[in-house]
Design a protein around this motif. Structure first.
Motif, PDB file in Angstrom:
ATOM      1  N   THR A 116      -9.336  -9.749   6.913  1.00  0.00           N
ATOM      2  CA  THR A 116      -8.177  -8.878   6.742  1.00  0.00           C
ATOM      3  C   THR A 116      -7.708  -9.001   5.301  1.00  0.00           C
ATOM      4  O   THR A 116      -7.473 -10.110   4.801  1.00  0.00           O
ATOM      5  CB  THR A 116      -7.047  -9.266   7.697  1.00  0.00           C
ATOM      6  N   PRO A 168      -5.259  -6.894   1.980  1.00  0.00           N
ATOM      7  CA  PRO A 168      -4.232  -5.878   1.737  1.00  0.00           C
ATOM      8  C   PRO A 168      -4.879  -4.525   1.470  1.00  0.00           C
ATOM      9  O   PRO A 168      -5.869  -4.428   0.739  1.00  0.00           O
ATOM     10  CB  PRO A 168      -3.495  -6.403   0.510  1.00  0.00           C
ATOM     11  N   GLY A 169      -4.318  -3.483   2.072  1.00  0.00           N
ATOM     12  CA  GLY A 169      -4.825  -2.147   1.848  1.00  0.00           C
ATOM     13  C   GLY A 169      -4.246  -1.548   0.587  1.00  0.00           C
ATOM     14  O   GLY A 169      -3.529  -2.221  -0.180  1.00  0.00           O
ATOM     15  N   ASP A 204      -1.922   0.530   0.355  1.00  0.00           N
ATOM     16  CA  ASP A 204      -0.468   0.621   0.440  1.00  0.00           C
ATOM     17  C   ASP A 204       0.165  -0.751   0.608  1.00  0.00           C
ATOM     18  O   ASP A 204       1.362  -0.853   0.868  1.00  0.00           O
ATOM     19  CB  ASP A 204      -0.057   1.524   1.605  1.00  0.00           C
ATOM     20  N   GLY A 205      -0.663  -1.807   0.451  1.00  0.00           N
ATOM     21  CA  GLY A 205      -0.147  -3.163   0.560  1.00  0.00           C
ATOM     22  C   GLY A 205      -0.165  -3.715   1.965  1.00  0.00           C
ATOM     23  O   GLY A 205       0.044  -4.910   2.166  1.00  0.00           O
ATOM     24  N   LYS A 206      -0.415  -2.841   2.976  1.00  0.00           N
ATOM     25  CA  LYS A 206      -0.456  -3.300   4.349  1.00  0.00           C
ATOM     26  C   LYS A 206      -1.824  -3.892   4.643  1.00  0.00           C
ATOM     27  O   LYS A 206      -2.828  -3.421   4.118  1.00  0.00           O
ATOM     28  CB  LYS A 206      -0.175  -2.150   5.309  1.00  0.00           C
ATOM     29  N   PRO A 207      -1.852  -4.931   5.484  1.00  0.00           N
ATOM     30  CA  PRO A 207      -3.140  -5.561   5.777  1.00  0.00           C
ATOM     31  C   PRO A 207      -4.045  -4.633   6.594  1.00  0.00           C
ATOM     32  O   PRO A 207      -3.602  -3.951   7.507  1.00  0.00           O
ATOM     33  CB  PRO A 207      -2.756  -6.804   6.578  1.00  0.00           C
ATOM     34  N   VAL A 208      -5.314  -4.615   6.239  1.00  0.00           N
ATOM     35  CA  VAL A 208      -6.317  -3.853   6.984  1.00  0.00           C
ATOM     36  C   VAL A 208      -7.517  -4.754   7.186  1.00  0.00           C
ATOM     37  O   VAL A 208      -7.775  -5.672   6.383  1.00  0.00           O
ATOM     38  CB  VAL A 208      -6.729  -2.573   6.230  1.00  0.00           C
TER      39      VAL A 208
END
Length: 710
Positions: A129, A131-132, A134-138
């Protein structure tokens, strides 16, 4: 017709069952059966399975494409980050050379870029996992393609030393040597790292494109399979529909054949009392009119029934539509089991028919949906019942006639049988010898003679109380009258119908003859008392049938002193004059009372010797002869015109009562109305060689006097 007679209940024969318009389930079937629809069920199951498989594959491939999209984005970000790291190193080196302090933003960007690149690189290798954008985890799957693994290995070979040289810069207080070492490695390997990153981006895009292609293939394959399966289902459905349509058409054709050939009227009525869509061909003929689906059932019955019978019929049909009422319990109160109706036949003529309506429930789901109505023409049965009833009455009358014959004076009965048989045989010979070639006048003369003989026989039979024989002779007279009044038609052909009733008369006389022959060989001769009693009884019987009262006084014992031929003629004269006196002379009791007379009329009959002659007298105290009335009757009969009648005096007018066919009676009855009685009297007087005189006073009396030589 209005006022039609409704007879006692009658249950007709069960009508043939109609096949339903839709195919019925097999007997014993509880509903749905797997075997019948197995192919369609399997096809539908495959269709659902295909859809489910395609749906799962769509979800899975879409999920993988989403992951590939993330990988493509992160691979592109790796390329971008590598360039940002190289740029920030150059910015830091420029600040060093200018003797300026390092900007925090530049340091932060360097450190963040190095960290993101390293995390993403590790995820591409093992999956993790990160950070994506947009900063959100992916979650990022590890690269599994061979090309991707090779490129990732090349990146790892370039990044590992690069990241190691960047480690001092990740903390504050790094030295110029640390920056120079990192910058030197960046400038030496940045292009190579950029190229590998570009290739890695291209590889991830290729992987995503491959998955999209796979998704399209899966969707296309699923759609093709679904269409093939749908085509299979449609083909099976259409084939089964075609089979069902053929079965329905065959059932409808059978229904049409049944409805066209069945003799009964068959149709359904709905809960609102309307005719159903199917009606048998015979129903139209039975009702004498064209029927149409949707017509009101009771509107059809209205012209056939009385108001009460129609109301009873409505109530009965409403009972049948009530499911709680037992059908078997109300069958016996069917008011339409026997209906007399006036309808039109195929020729448009009004005829009387007897119709029988029978009702059967059509039940579905516990509710009465329709009533099956069966209409039968039971006229032949009713006619047969009528004939049987008439035959029973005739047999009863014949039996009563034989009983009366047993009780009658045997001598007079024997004489009657002999005279009747001889007279009928003479009539038979007379009619057999008559033909159209003899001319109308000759034939009419023979018919008049036959009428006299039969009329005399009728009078003798009535005198002895043989009512059945008298009634049959009366019916034979009707036939002779119709032939005589038929005009100038084919009289010879009309005579062909006479032997049958004549033979029937001879048969009854033969029965009496057999009865007489079983009596004693030497019968007791007729007495004066029996002769007088019979004539008195005849007068009373005629009066009773006419609603009159008489007191006969008969003295005819002298008949025993005459020669047999003379006695027969005199007796016939007396019988006819007595019948004429009661039927035409004696008034009704009310009329006599109004005229101041006794209610019972007086009739005196006497045969006596007067010097060398015999004198037969019949006198009544009745209304007398009315010349004006006789004139009107002659004018009605068309025998004379008014001008011709003016030329006749009353004596000439009154003399017409002896003419054949003349009668002042209002209608024909067993005792009067044919104009034969006095014609027979005059004929017998001529055979006796005598003469007849008439004296009458209107309102007081009439007297006939017959004088003949001894």
């Amino acid at each position: 017709m209005k006022g039609a007679h409704v007879r006692s209940p009658h249950r007709p024969s069960v009508p043939p069952r109609l096949r339903p318009a839709r195919p019925q389930r097999a007997r014993g079937s509880s509903g749905f059966t797997f075997g019948k629809y197995r192919e369609i069920i399997i096809a539908v199951a495959f269709f659902l399975l295909f859809d489910l498989g395609v749906l799962v594959l769509n979800f899975y491939t879409s999920f993988k494409i989403d992951q590939d999209t993330v990988a493509i984005n992160l691979a592109g970000r790796q390329r971008y980050v590598s360039q940002r790291i190289a740029r920030t190193l150059l910015e830091l080196d420029a600040a060093r050379a200018a003797g300026q302090s390092y900007r925090n933003e530049t340091l932060a960007e360097l450190r963040a870029g190095a960290k993101v690149f390293d995390l993403s690189h590790a995820a591409f290798k093992k999956g993790d996992t990160v950070p994506g954008g947009d900063g959100k985890p992916v979650f990022l799957d590890a690269v599994t393609s061979d090309r991707g693994r090779q490129l990732e290995a090349q990146v790892d070979a370039l990044w590992a030393p690069y990241f190691e040289k960047l480690q001092p810069l990740m903390r504050d207080g790094f030295s110029t040597e640390n920056l120079s070492a990192a910058l030197a490695y960046s400038q030496a390997n940045n292009i190579r790292l950029l190229n590998v990153a570009n290739d890695f981006v291209t590889e991830t895009q290729a992987i995503g494109a491959s998955r999209a292609s796979t998704l399209r293939m899966v969707q296309t394959g699923g759609i093709v399979l679904a269409l093939l399966n749908f085509a299979f289902i449609l083909m099976k459905f259409l084939r089964r529909l075609q089979t069902s349509d053929a079965a329905i058409e065959a059932a409808n054709e059978e229904n049409r054949e049944i409805l066209q050939s069945v003799r009964e009227g068959l149709f359904l009525i709905t809960r609102d009392f309307k005719l159903g869509s199917q009606l048998s061909q015979s129903a139209h003929a039975l009702f004498g009119r064209s029927l149409a689906p949707g017509q009101d059932f009771f509107a059809l019955l209205e012209p056939l029934l009385t108001d009460k019978a129609l109301s009873d019929a409505r109530g009965y049909v409403q009972l049948l539509f009530a499911p709680h009422v037992k059908e078997a319990l109300v069958q016996g109160i069917n008011p339409l089991s026997e209906v007399e109706a006036l309808v039109k036949n195929r020729l448009g003529d009004q005829v009387i028919r007897h119709l029988s309506f029978h009702f059967n429930r059509v039940v579905e789901g516990g509710a009465v949906r329709h009533l099956l109505v069966t209409v039968q023409d039971i006229s032949p049965r009713i006619e047969l019942e009528r004939k049987l009833h008439e035959e029973r009455q005739r047999s009863q009358k014949e039996f009563e006639m034989l009983l009366k014959a047993v009780d009658a004076d045997q001598a007079m009965l024997r004489q009657f049988v002999e005279r009747a048989e001889t007279s009928l045989l003479e009539v038979n010979d007379m009619l057999r010898s008559t033909s159209g070639a003899q001319g109308e006048a000759a034939i009419l003369k023979r018919i008049d003679e036959a009428r006299r003989r039969v009329h005399a026989l009728k009078g003798d039979a009535a005198t002895l109380g043989l009512e059945t024989l008298a009634s049959q002779a009366h019916a034979f007279e009707d036939t002779l009258d119709r032939i005589r009044q038929g005009g100038a038609g084919d009289l010879g052909q009309a005579l062909v119908a006479l032997p049958l009733p004549l033979e029937d008369l001879l048969h009854k006389v033969g029965s009496l003859k057999s009865l007489v022959s079983q009596q004693r060989a030497q019968p007791v001769p007729a007495s004066a008392t029996s002769i007088n009693t019979l004539l008195a009884g005849l007068a009373e019987e005629v009066a009773r049938d006419a609603g009159k009262k008489v007191m006969p006084v008969v003295a005819m014992g002298a008949l025993l002193d005459l020669a047999p031929a003379q006695a027969d003629l005199a007796r016939e004269i007396a019988v006819q004059l007595v019948r004429n006196a009661v039927a035409h002379g004696i008034e009704a009791p009310v009329t006599r009372a109004a005229a101041g007379k006794a209610e019972a009329g007086r009739i005196a009959v006497q045969l006596a010797r007067s010097d060398a002659d015999w004198l037969l007298t019949v006198r009544d105290d009745g209304a007398g002869l009315s010349a004006p009335r006789i004139r009107r009757k002659l004018l009605e009969l068309g025998w004379y015109t008014a001008e011709q009648l003016e030329a006749f005096d009353d004596r000439q007018v009154v003399s017409h009562i002896f003419k054949p066919g003349f009668s002042t009676a209002q209608g024909v009855s067993l005792y009067a109305g044919r104009g034969v009685g006095l014609d027979l009297v005059q004929a017998n007087v001529q055979q006796l060689g005598g003469r007849i005189t008439l004296a009458s006073t209107p309102g007081e009396h009439t007297e006939f006097r017959v004088r003949f030589a001894a």
